[in-house]
Design a protein around this motif. Structure first.
Motif, mmCIF file in Angstrom:
data_model
loop_
_atom_site.group_PDB
_atom_site.id
_atom_site.type_symbol
_atom_site.label_atom_id
_atom_site.label_comp_id
_atom_site.label_asym_id
_atom_site.label_seq_id
_atom_site.Cartn_x
_atom_site.Cartn_y
_atom_site.Cartn_z
ATOM 1 N N LEU A 66 197.852 -10.664 56.787
ATOM 2 C CA LEU A 66 196.786 -9.853 56.192
ATOM 3 C C LEU A 66 197.021 -9.709 54.690
ATOM 4 C CD1 LEU A 66 196.306 -7.040 58.864
ATOM 5 C CD2 LEU A 66 194.593 -8.727 58.163
ATOM 6 N N LEU A 67 198.250 -9.436 54.309
ATOM 7 C CA LEU A 67 198.567 -9.316 52.880
ATOM 8 C C LEU A 67 198.256 -10.610 52.136
ATOM 9 C CD1 LEU A 67 201.890 -7.310 53.098
ATOM 10 C CD2 LEU A 67 199.860 -6.627 51.800
ATOM 11 N N LYS A 68 198.662 -11.734 52.710
ATOM 12 C CA LYS A 68 198.388 -13.020 52.053
ATOM 13 C C LYS A 68 196.886 -13.250 51.934
ATOM 14 C CE LYS A 68 201.454 -15.226 54.771
ATOM 15 N NZ LYS A 68 202.246 -16.337 55.340
ATOM 16 N N TRP A 81 195.509 -18.759 57.401
ATOM 17 C CA TRP A 81 195.934 -17.365 57.506
ATOM 18 C C TRP A 81 195.029 -16.610 58.477
ATOM 19 C CZ3 TRP A 81 196.308 -16.917 51.513
ATOM 20 C CH2 TRP A 81 197.490 -17.515 51.071
ATOM 21 N N GLU A 82 193.731 -16.875 58.424
ATOM 22 C CA GLU A 82 192.786 -16.192 59.322
ATOM 23 C C GLU A 82 193.026 -16.589 60.776
ATOM 24 O OE1 GLU A 82 188.869 -16.931 57.773
ATOM 25 O OE2 GLU A 82 189.316 -15.873 55.899
ATOM 26 N N LEU A 118 205.896 -6.767 53.461
ATOM 27 C CA LEU A 118 205.700 -6.759 52.014
ATOM 28 C C LEU A 118 206.824 -7.516 51.304
ATOM 29 C CD1 LEU A 118 203.944 -5.734 49.694
ATOM 30 C CD2 LEU A 118 205.277 -3.604 49.730
ATOM 31 N N ALA A 119 208.060 -7.304 51.728
ATOM 32 C CA ALA A 119 209.197 -8.009 51.126
ATOM 33 C C ALA A 119 209.064 -9.518 51.329
ATOM 34 C CB ALA A 119 210.504 -7.495 51.722
ATOM 35 N N ILE A 120 208.626 -9.921 52.503
ATOM 36 C CA ILE A 120 208.463 -11.351 52.811
ATOM 37 C C ILE A 120 207.421 -11.982 51.892
ATOM 38 C CG2 ILE A 120 207.587 -12.972 54.539
ATOM 39 C CD1 ILE A 120 208.855 -11.033 56.667
ATOM 40 N N ASP A 124 207.721 -14.811 48.906
ATOM 41 C CA ASP A 124 207.021 -16.096 49.033
ATOM 42 C C ASP A 124 205.958 -16.308 47.958
ATOM 43 O OD1 ASP A 124 208.573 -16.634 51.254
ATOM 44 O OD2 ASP A 124 207.002 -16.151 52.706
ATOM 45 N N TYR A 125 205.372 -15.232 47.459
ATOM 46 C CA TYR A 125 204.280 -15.317 46.474
ATOM 47 C C TYR A 125 204.551 -14.356 45.309
ATOM 48 C CZ TYR A 125 202.043 -17.748 50.292
ATOM 49 O OH TYR A 125 201.764 -18.637 51.297
ATOM 50 N N PRO A 126 205.544 -14.666 44.498
ATOM 51 C CA PRO A 126 205.913 -13.737 43.420
ATOM 52 C C PRO A 126 204.812 -13.552 42.373
ATOM 53 C CG PRO A 126 207.127 -15.807 43.235
ATOM 54 C CD PRO A 126 206.377 -15.854 44.527
#
Length: 149
Positions: A66-68, A81-82, A118-120, A124-126
């Motif tokens: 969901l975050l991504k 992702w969906e 969130l940490a993951i 992965d996407y800084p």
């Protein structure tokens, strides 16, 4: 009887499926004295633990995806992702249908699982800007059904 218990324990340690089949047959036949009670207790306790681990794992994956989907600008990845979001939601619905009491666990686990997801995604996407707090509903039905993007 000690011999029966030892042979049952050995079966339990060597072939769990055979031990389960044998235990079910003994339960159905009311042969309770032949059942390896310690192993039965261990397995029943393990079932609840397994379901809780699955709940946590699937919920963490759901939150990460969901975050991504919401915050990462990458239209080429949205579909993947969906699909993952739909699959995790369905698996979570199935798990909660089987064990409704796990709904209570989601509420208490949300902060920890949110932090882990969130940490993951931050690692992965800084380049993406993720919020420090979940900005949407924490209600389980919303998390399992709403399109947040």
């Amino acid at each position: 009887m000690a011999n029966t218990t030892n042979s049952q324990r050995l079966l339990y340690e060597q072939d769990l499926v055979a031990w389960c089949d044998d235990t079910v047959q003994k339960l159905k036949a009311d042969r309770f004295q032949e059942i390896d009670i310690d192993s039965l207790i261990e397995e029943i306790a393990g079932l609840a633990g397994r379901d809780r681990r699955e709940l946590k794992s699937r919920f963490r994956v759901l939150l990460a995806h969901l975050l991504k989907r919401i915050y990462v600008e990458s239209p080429n990845r949205y579909r993947g992702w969906e699909i993952t979001i739909r699959e995790q939601r369905q698996q979570l619905r199935d798990l909660l249908e089987q064990s409704p009491s796990l709904r209570n666990d989601i509420t208490s686990l949300f902060p920890k699982l949110w932090s882990e997801a969130l940490a993951i995604v931050r690692e992965d996407y800084p380049q993406a800007k993720f919020p420090d707090q979940w900005e949407f509903s924490h209600e389980i039905d919303a998390l399992l059904n709403e399109k947040f993007w």
